[in-house]
Design a protein around this motif. Sequence first.
Motif, PDB file in Angstrom:
ATOM      1  N   ARG A 157       0.859  -1.462  -0.226  1.00 25.39           N
ATOM      2  CA  ARG A 157      -0.005   0.081  -0.021  1.00 25.39           C
ATOM      3  C   ARG A 157       0.845   1.481   0.073  1.00 25.39           C
ATOM      4  O   ARG A 157       0.314   1.967  -0.868  1.00 25.39           O
ATOM      5  N   ALA A 158       1.553   1.239   0.702  1.00 28.06           N
ATOM      6  CA  ALA A 158       2.952   2.728   0.814  1.00 28.06           C
ATOM      7  C   ALA A 158       3.112   3.073  -0.864  1.00 28.06           C
ATOM      8  O   ALA A 158       3.602   4.244  -1.234  1.00 28.06           O
ATOM      9  N   SER A 159       3.820   1.908  -1.380  1.00 29.50           N
ATOM     10  CA  SER A 159       4.117   2.006  -2.669  1.00 29.50           C
ATOM     11  C   SER A 159       3.016   1.384  -3.779  1.00 29.50           C
ATOM     12  O   SER A 159       3.043   1.950  -5.161  1.00 29.50           O
ATOM     13  N   GLN A 160       1.949   1.738  -3.665  1.00 31.31           N
ATOM     14  CA  GLN A 160       0.409   1.425  -4.705  1.00 31.31           C
ATOM     15  C   GLN A 160       0.903   0.802  -5.609  1.00 31.31           C
ATOM     16  O   GLN A 160       0.634   1.047  -6.708  1.00 31.31           O
ATOM     17  N   TYR A 161       1.244  -0.780  -5.357  1.00 31.56           N
ATOM     18  CA  TYR A 161       1.483  -1.550  -6.402  1.00 31.56           C
ATOM     19  C   TYR A 161       1.216  -2.716  -5.588  1.00 31.56           C
ATOM     20  O   TYR A 161       1.065  -3.119  -4.838  1.00 31.56           O
ATOM     21  N   ILE A 162       0.418  -3.941  -6.469  1.00 30.69           N
ATOM     22  CA  ILE A 162       0.331  -5.325  -6.069  1.00 30.69           C
ATOM     23  C   ILE A 162       1.341  -5.577  -7.276  1.00 30.69           C
ATOM     24  O   ILE A 162       1.213  -5.196  -8.346  1.00 30.69           O
ATOM     25  N   SER A 163       1.642  -7.049  -6.270  1.00 31.36           N
ATOM     26  CA  SER A 163       2.712  -7.980  -7.575  1.00 31.36           C
ATOM     27  C   SER A 163       2.391  -9.477  -8.029  1.00 31.36           C
ATOM     28  O   SER A 163       0.821 -10.440  -6.785  1.00 31.36           O
ATOM     29  N   LEU A 164       2.346  -9.855  -8.873  1.00 30.14           N
ATOM     30  CA  LEU A 164       2.134 -11.957  -8.688  1.00 30.14           C
ATOM     31  C   LEU A 164       2.982 -12.396  -8.833  1.00 30.14           C
ATOM     32  O   LEU A 164       3.491 -11.871 -10.093  1.00 30.14           O
ATOM     33  N   LEU A 165       3.367 -13.137  -7.684  1.00 32.48           N
ATOM     34  CA  LEU A 165       4.627 -14.710  -8.495  1.00 32.48           C
ATOM     35  C   LEU A 165       3.402 -15.556  -8.365  1.00 32.48           C
ATOM     36  O   LEU A 165       3.197 -16.135  -8.001  1.00 32.48           O
ATOM     37  N   ILE A 166       4.237 -16.557 -10.123  1.00 34.10           N
ATOM     38  CA  ILE A 166       4.554 -17.378 -10.296  1.00 34.10           C
ATOM     39  C   ILE A 166       5.727 -17.967 -10.428  1.00 34.10           C
ATOM     40  O   ILE A 166       6.335 -18.313 -11.086  1.00 34.10           O
ATOM     41  N   ARG A 167       5.072 -19.381  -9.618  1.00 37.35           N
ATOM     42  CA  ARG A 167       6.587 -20.849  -9.879  1.00 37.35           C
ATOM     43  C   ARG A 167       6.504 -21.341 -10.070  1.00 37.35           C
ATOM     44  O   ARG A 167       5.232 -21.777 -10.837  1.00 37.35           O
ATOM     45  N   ASP A 168       6.900 -22.203 -10.809  1.00 37.69           N
ATOM     46  CA  ASP A 168       6.896 -23.478 -11.621  1.00 37.69           C
ATOM     47  C   ASP A 168       6.787 -23.316 -12.806  1.00 37.69           C
ATOM     48  O   ASP A 168       5.734 -23.901 -12.680  1.00 37.69           O
ATOM     49  N   SER A 169       6.851 -22.434 -13.593  1.00 34.80           N
ATOM     50  CA  SER A 169       6.142 -22.468 -14.437  1.00 34.80           C
ATOM     51  C   SER A 169       5.087 -23.163 -15.685  1.00 34.80           C
ATOM     52  O   SER A 169       6.130 -24.206 -15.864  1.00 34.80           O
ATOM     53  N   LYS A 170       4.153 -23.508 -16.070  1.00 35.06           N
ATOM     54  CA  LYS A 170       3.277 -24.776 -16.606  1.00 35.06           C
ATOM     55  C   LYS A 170       3.228 -23.672 -17.890  1.00 35.06           C
ATOM     56  O   LYS A 170       2.485 -22.456 -18.653  1.00 35.06           O
ATOM     57  N   LEU A 171       3.477 -24.325 -18.910  1.00 37.83           N
ATOM     58  CA  LEU A 171       2.422 -24.273 -20.201  1.00 37.83           C
ATOM     59  C   LEU A 171       1.495 -23.369 -20.229  1.00 37.83           C
ATOM     60  O   LEU A 171       0.894 -22.657 -20.762  1.00 37.83           O
ATOM     61  N   SER A 172       0.697 -24.216 -19.392  1.00 35.70           N
ATOM     62  CA  SER A 172      -0.723 -23.760 -19.441  1.00 35.70           C
ATOM     63  C   SER A 172      -1.323 -22.729 -18.638  1.00 35.70           C
ATOM     64  O   SER A 172      -2.315 -22.020 -18.747  1.00 35.70           O
ATOM     65  N   ASP A 173       0.356 -21.985 -18.195  1.00 36.70           N
ATOM     66  CA  ASP A 173       0.365 -20.796 -17.934  1.00 36.70           C
ATOM     67  C   ASP A 173       0.098 -19.559 -18.724  1.00 36.70           C
ATOM     68  O   ASP A 173       0.059 -18.397 -17.520  1.00 36.70           O
ATOM     69  N   SER A 174       0.362 -20.020 -20.240  1.00 28.71           N
ATOM     70  CA  SER A 174       0.402 -18.992 -20.450  1.00 28.71           C
ATOM     71  C   SER A 174      -1.497 -17.843 -21.181  1.00 28.71           C
ATOM     72  O   SER A 174      -1.808 -19.162 -21.150  1.00 28.71           O
ATOM     73  N   ALA A 175      -1.487 -16.687 -20.534  1.00 32.62           N
ATOM     74  CA  ALA A 175      -2.234 -16.269 -20.750  1.00 32.62           C
ATOM     75  C   ALA A 175      -2.394 -14.991 -20.298  1.00 32.62           C
ATOM     76  O   ALA A 175      -0.939 -14.169 -20.536  1.00 32.62           O
TER      77      ALA A 175
END
Lengths: 110, 114
Positions: free
Chosen positions: A66-84
């Motif tokens: 909140r202080a820096s006003q950002y959100i993040s998403l981390l994806i570990r062990d990427s799969k082919l099906s994560d393509s999007a």
Amino acid sequence: RKEVEQDPGPFNVPEGATVAFNCTYSNSASQSFFWYRQDCRKEPKLLMSVYSSGNEDGRFTAQLNRASQYISLLIRDSKLSDSATYLCVVNSNTGNQFYFGTGTSLTVIP
Amino acid sequence: EAGVAQSPRYKIIEKRQSVAFWCNPISGHATLYWYQQILGQGPKLLIQFQNNGVVDDSQLPKDRFSAERLKGVDSTLKIQPAKLEDSAVYLCASSLSVRAYEQYFGPGTRLTVT
């Protein structure tokens, strides 16, 4: 200034890699935050909500700063099906207005 | 459980013509949203209904766009007259209420204005 800004990418990563997306928002009074996933030529679907304390769902971890006003998403062990495309969504302080980012494109390569 | 239904799925019209899109939300969902998604961009909220009342239409180009949800269930979005820049996917979404944050999207209507 846009309400929500994302790096559009594209991110091309090999299978098994870890990848992180960031999103910034302009309204410091924003209340709720989400990541949606959109497959090519499909409708967006909720991936996960983002809580102040951070939250994890399997290989996916969402964080809010909140202080820096950002959100993040981390994806570990990427799969082919994560393509999007991953859309960052912010709900205004009134609770009525949802703002979507332009989306970040991810391609996981075999 | 049936999802959000939209029709038509595709529409091609000439500029200055009129077009209408229909949406049937998930049964019991009080809140209905119409979004415009231009290629390469995220969805932009056009209008939001709570039952049959408008909650927010601040980004609806009211000179050419109109929407209604007369009985608090189905909704229609109309464009009259269409412009080239209206070419986009029009997405309908619904949620249980304004404060229920998960929105369920329909498949969208892909509009091409020539």
